[in-house]
Design a protein around this motif. Structure first.
Motif, mmCIF file in Angstrom:
data_model
loop_
_atom_site.group_PDB
_atom_site.id
_atom_site.type_symbol
_atom_site.label_atom_id
_atom_site.label_comp_id
_atom_site.label_asym_id
_atom_site.label_seq_id
_atom_site.Cartn_x
_atom_site.Cartn_y
_atom_site.Cartn_z
ATOM 1 N N SER A 62 0.801 -1.209 0.000
ATOM 2 C CA SER A 62 0.000 0.000 0.000
ATOM 3 C C SER A 62 0.838 1.265 0.000
ATOM 4 O O SER A 62 0.310 2.355 -0.178
ATOM 5 N N SER A 63 2.130 1.156 0.225
ATOM 6 C CA SER A 63 2.964 2.343 0.259
ATOM 7 C C SER A 63 4.299 2.067 -0.406
ATOM 8 O O SER A 63 4.610 0.939 -0.792
ATOM 9 N N ARG A 126 7.745 11.235 5.985
ATOM 10 C CA ARG A 126 6.418 11.440 6.563
ATOM 11 C C ARG A 126 5.367 11.738 5.493
ATOM 12 O O ARG A 126 4.165 11.598 5.734
ATOM 13 N N GLN A 127 5.785 12.174 4.313
ATOM 14 C CA GLN A 127 4.829 12.495 3.251
ATOM 15 C C GLN A 127 4.143 11.256 2.685
ATOM 16 O O GLN A 127 3.123 11.375 1.996
ATOM 17 N N ASP A 129 2.419 7.273 3.270
ATOM 18 C CA ASP A 129 1.609 6.548 4.247
ATOM 19 C C ASP A 129 2.320 5.268 4.654
ATOM 20 O O ASP A 129 2.294 4.279 3.934
ATOM 21 N N ARG A 130 2.966 5.295 5.809
ATOM 22 C CA ARG A 130 3.705 4.164 6.364
ATOM 23 C C ARG A 130 4.590 3.491 5.308
ATOM 24 O O ARG A 130 4.396 2.321 4.956
ATOM 25 N N THR A 193 2.807 10.219 -2.869
ATOM 26 C CA THR A 193 2.145 11.408 -2.327
ATOM 27 C C THR A 193 3.184 12.506 -2.073
ATOM 28 O O THR A 193 3.276 13.060 -0.975
ATOM 29 N N ALA A 303 3.520 15.797 6.985
ATOM 30 C CA ALA A 303 2.631 14.849 6.324
ATOM 31 C C ALA A 303 2.241 15.287 4.921
ATOM 32 O O ALA A 303 1.592 14.528 4.199
#
Length: 331
Positions: A62-63, A126-127, A129-130, A193, A303
């Motif tokens: 997912s990341s 941090r930008q 998602d995990r 992201t 984030a």
């Protein structure tokens, strides 16, 4: 039912034997925990540091996968960097540089050489998602910060089957990663992201043949190639190539001027580790299609991704393909 009794002497001998076996088991477990199992990790200059490693969660896809890559002369040529969607360049101890390659749309068979993490990496990541951060280790005082960060940390201690030592160069420049063993499937472009936008070039710009960024002990040069429609990468005055001989090349290069300050950490020689602040705002230069654009950048929160805009506030599009972001100290 008849039972067979045991004398006090036999019980004592059996208890002693059980205690000895238990002690041996505990000793073996502790020994494993202090070496490969519990983890000695590289501080970035070949020195071991003990770390406490837990069991990593299974990959969800997912990341993104981020890999810290050595960039000393002895670590070149690199492997797998050409498959990254984004390559970040940051200054480290002694004025040298390290790369962080971020993978989302494809995962190469091998990446490396892998080296140690830095405090700045935690803010930069941090930008996402995990994200999964693959690295060789970190200095002991930094490890608790990594443990608390919203990421999945993978080192040779936690995923020994994913890392291996090559035989063509000496340690510590020979540690490589098999990404599919910790991230079987790439998460896809939606996981990037970063805040980057892709599309047609902005108006204006200056025709540019090459751009050089200098660190105290490292140098990067990006030279435009009409034939490749890419910026060819040079490091320390020499062409940067992959292990197979291919030239490194970027579709877009961002020279982002940031604050580089001292961190609370030092290496084993006493050199301070620079901290690159990637949250904030400032100036940047975007290179694409043989032209250079002076732009502004802003990242309001850790984030968030980073927005790049022209002087009148319009978003700046990047060219399709690999992006290099070189963090340079703001004047």
């Amino acid at each position: 039912m008849a039972t067979v009794g045991m004398g006090r002497g036999a019980r004592g001998r059996r208890a002693a034997t059980t205690a000895a076996l238990l002690a041996a088991t505990v000793t073996a477990a502790l020994a494993a925990g202090c070496t490969n199992g519990g983890g000695t990790t590289d501080d970035g200059r070949g020195t071991a540091r003990e770390s406490k490693q837990g069991t990593s969660p299974s990959a969800t896809g997912s990341s993104v996968l981020a890999v810290k890559i050595d960039n000393a002369r002895a670590a070149r040529p690199h492997t797998g960097v050409d498959a990254a969607d984004v390559v970040y360049v940051e200054q480290v101890e002694g004025g040298l540089s390290r790369l962080m390659a971020v993978y989302a749309t494809q995962v190469p068979k091998t990446v490396g050489p892998v080296r140690s993490a830095r405090e700045s990496d935690l803010e930069l990541l941090r930008q996402f998602d995990r994200p999964t951060l693959a690295f060789s280790g970190a200095q002991r005082k930094l490890l608790p910060l990594i443990d608390r960060a919203p990421l999945r940390a993978e080192t040779p201690s936690s995923a020994s089957e994913a890392f291996f030592r090559g035989s063509d160069r000496p340690a510590p420049y020979n540690l490589f990663l098999r990404p599919e063993r910790i991230l079987p499937e790439p998460p896809g472009r939606a996981a990037l992201t970063t805040g980057f936008r892709y599309g047609s070039a902005p108006a204006g710009g200056t025709a540019t043949e090459s751009q050089t960024v200098r660190y105290p002990a490292a140098r990067f040069t990006f030279t435009w190639s009409d034939a490749r429609d890419r910026w060819l990468v040079g490091m320390d005055g020499a062409p940067a190539t992959m292990a197979g001989g291919e030239r490194m090349a970027a579709a877009t290069v961002v020279v982002q001027y940031v604050k580089v300050r001292e961190s609370a950490f030092r290496d084993f020689l006493g050199n301070n580790t620079p901290y690159t602040e990637t949250v904030g705002s400032g100036k940047a230069k975007v290179l694409r299609d043989g032209r250079a654009y002076d732009v502004n950048w802003k990242r309001g929160d850790a984030a968030d991704g980073t927005a790049f805009t022209t002087g009148d506030g319009k978003p700046v599009n990047f060219a399709e393909g690999q992006v290099w972001v070189v963090y340079a100290k703001a004047p």
